[in-house]
Design a protein around this motif. Structure first.
Motif, short mmCIF file in Angstrom:
data_model
loop_
_atom_site.label_atom_id
_atom_site.label_comp_id
_atom_site.label_asym_id
_atom_site.label_seq_id
_atom_site.Cartn_x
_atom_site.Cartn_y
_atom_site.Cartn_z
N ARG A 318 0.86 -1.18 0.00
CA ARG A 318 0.00 0.00 0.00
C ARG A 318 0.89 1.23 0.00
NH1 ARG A 318 -2.34 2.85 4.25
NH2 ARG A 318 -1.91 1.22 5.79
N VAL A 319 0.46 2.27 -0.69
CA VAL A 319 1.24 3.51 -0.73
C VAL A 319 1.30 4.10 0.68
CG1 VAL A 319 1.36 5.84 -1.67
CG2 VAL A 319 0.58 3.94 -3.12
N PRO A 320 2.49 4.47 1.16
CA PRO A 320 2.61 5.04 2.50
C PRO A 320 1.78 6.31 2.65
CG PRO A 320 4.77 4.47 1.64
CD PRO A 320 3.81 4.33 0.50
N GLU A 321 1.18 6.48 3.82
CA GLU A 321 0.41 7.68 4.12
C GLU A 321 1.27 8.69 4.88
OE1 GLU A 321 -3.41 7.28 5.97
OE2 GLU A 321 -3.76 5.29 5.11
N VAL A 322 1.03 9.97 4.63
CA VAL A 322 1.63 11.05 5.42
C VAL A 322 0.49 11.81 6.07
CG1 VAL A 322 3.02 13.14 5.40
CG2 VAL A 322 3.61 11.25 3.88
N TYR A 323 0.52 11.90 7.39
CA TYR A 323 -0.57 12.51 8.15
C TYR A 323 -0.02 13.66 8.98
CZ TYR A 323 -4.72 12.94 11.09
OH TYR A 323 -5.84 13.41 11.74
N LEU A 324 -0.61 14.83 8.86
CA LEU A 324 -0.22 16.00 9.64
C LEU A 324 -1.33 16.37 10.61
CD1 LEU A 324 1.21 16.43 6.63
CD2 LEU A 324 2.00 18.51 7.75
N ALA A 325 -1.00 16.41 11.89
CA ALA A 325 -2.00 16.72 12.92
C ALA A 325 -2.30 18.22 12.94
CB ALA A 325 -1.47 16.28 14.28
N ASP A 326 -3.49 18.55 13.39
CA ASP A 326 -3.88 19.95 13.53
C ASP A 326 -3.18 20.59 14.73
OD1 ASP A 326 -5.60 19.86 11.35
OD2 ASP A 326 -7.30 19.21 12.57
N TYR A 327 -2.98 21.91 14.67
CA TYR A 327 -2.34 22.63 15.77
C TYR A 327 -3.27 23.72 16.28
CZ TYR A 327 -1.49 26.35 12.37
OH TYR A 327 -1.67 27.34 11.44
#
Length: 337
Positions: A318-327
């Motif tokens: 599966r294509v790797p995911e990049v996740y950015l959390a909210d600030y």
């Protein structure tokens, strides 16, 4: 006798598979069904049989967590959040410390025999870099944290370093401050939290039409309270004028704020302070410290969720995911909040 999955399913009026999905916190379950199953679990006092599950699935029910150094409050609080997120999924966490940026220890961690006790690893390196991304091609599920390696072959959960730091700086500017010092820069750093946060600071200055003054950039070796204190003493000794300080983490900001107060500067009247990380102790400093909440709990829960998904999928590509959390900008007494 101890309650079983079958008992919970019968009480909730659902299938055993549905109960299992709720226990493992799978996302695609109707909220009403999830609540009904959880109520049945609570009523019956159901506890998963880890040993039996391990025998059936070939999994241990344990995940690894490798962090740089627990003496930094951010990593200690992150570890706590990850452990809680794992416990919600009935998983145990095996915690490893890699030495605060020790590259050799981080590399050794990737092939540690102790990983055989786990089903996967959440890994937060400080000594590795993007050039080392190929090392993350390991034969087990992994989720990457932090800002040292980008474009790697595994899922990556991180934060909005540039945007959040820009927001912190604009917050100070909105309070009328123009001579904003940075404490925590790393001289020569190409990839990492420090360079990204300085970038956000510079973008805020440019947007506000404030000239960048390199004399206001204070380099440090590490991000501990003593480093913030030492940097503030050095800044005061230079005689450079400043009316605000952005500590690139809360620990630096707290150390710097203490030295400023001892030197006779009033906070926030003479100098405003803002940090980054939303550590619990910032609610109790005097004055309370304004800070950036980078979404630590969201980072922890997302990292565990993605790791569990990878464990369940096995070797399925599966294509790797990049996740950015909210600030969030938290305005407190140190910026006259």
């Amino acid at each position: 006798m101890a309650a079983t999955l079958r008992d919970v399913a019968a009480l909730a009026g659902v299938s055993i598979k549905t109960v299992s999905n709720v226990v493992h916190d799978f996302q695609h379950i109707r909220p009403a069904t999830r609540e009904r199953v959880r109520a049945a679990i609570d009523e019956l006092g159901y506890k998963p049989n880890i040993s039996a599950r391990s025998l059936r699935s070939g999994r241990t029910g344990v995940i690894g967590l490798a962090l740089p150094e627990l003496s930094l409050s951010y990593f200690a609080e992150l570890a706590d959040a990850i452990i809680q997120a794992a416990e919600r999924r009935h998983l145990v966490v095996l915690l490893e410390q890699t030495g605060g940026g020790d590259r050799d220890r981080e590399i050794a961690m990737l092939s540690s025999p102790r990983l055989q006790l786990t089903d996967g690893l959440i890994f937060s390196p400080l000594g590795l870099s993007t050039e080392d991304a190929a090392m993350l091609n390991v034969g087990y599920p992994m989720v990457l944290l932090g800002e040292r390696v980008f474009g790697g072959p595994v899922d990556h959960v991180t934060m909005h370093n540039v945007e959040a730091s820009k927001a912190a700086t604009l917050h100070l500017i909105s309070r009328g401050r123009r001579r904003i010092a940075i404490i925590g820069a790393h001289e020569g750093e190409v990839v990492g939290s420090a360079v990204l946060r300085v970038q956000g600071y510079r973008e805020a200055l440019a947007e506000a039409g404030i000239p960048f003054d390199p004399a206001l950039i204070c380099n440090v070796g590490r991000w501990h309270r003593a480093d913030g204190a030492e940097a503030m003493r050095a800044l005061i000794d230079t005689g450079v004028s400043f009316d605000a300080v952005f500590g690139l983490n809360d620990t630096l900001a707290l150390g710097a704020m203490r030295v400023a107060q001892v030197a006779g500067l009033r906070v926030p009247e003479d100098v405003m302070f803002i940090g980054f990380d939303a550590l619990d102790e910032t609610k109790y400093s005097l004055p309370t410290l304004s800070t950036i909440d980078p979404g630590r709990d969201e980072i922890a829960d997302t990292a565990v969720r993605l790791l569990v998904q990878r464990i369940e999928e096995g070797v399925t590509p599966r294509v790797p995911e990049v996740y950015l959390a909210d600030y969030t900008v938290i305005d407190r007494e140190s910026t006259a909040g």
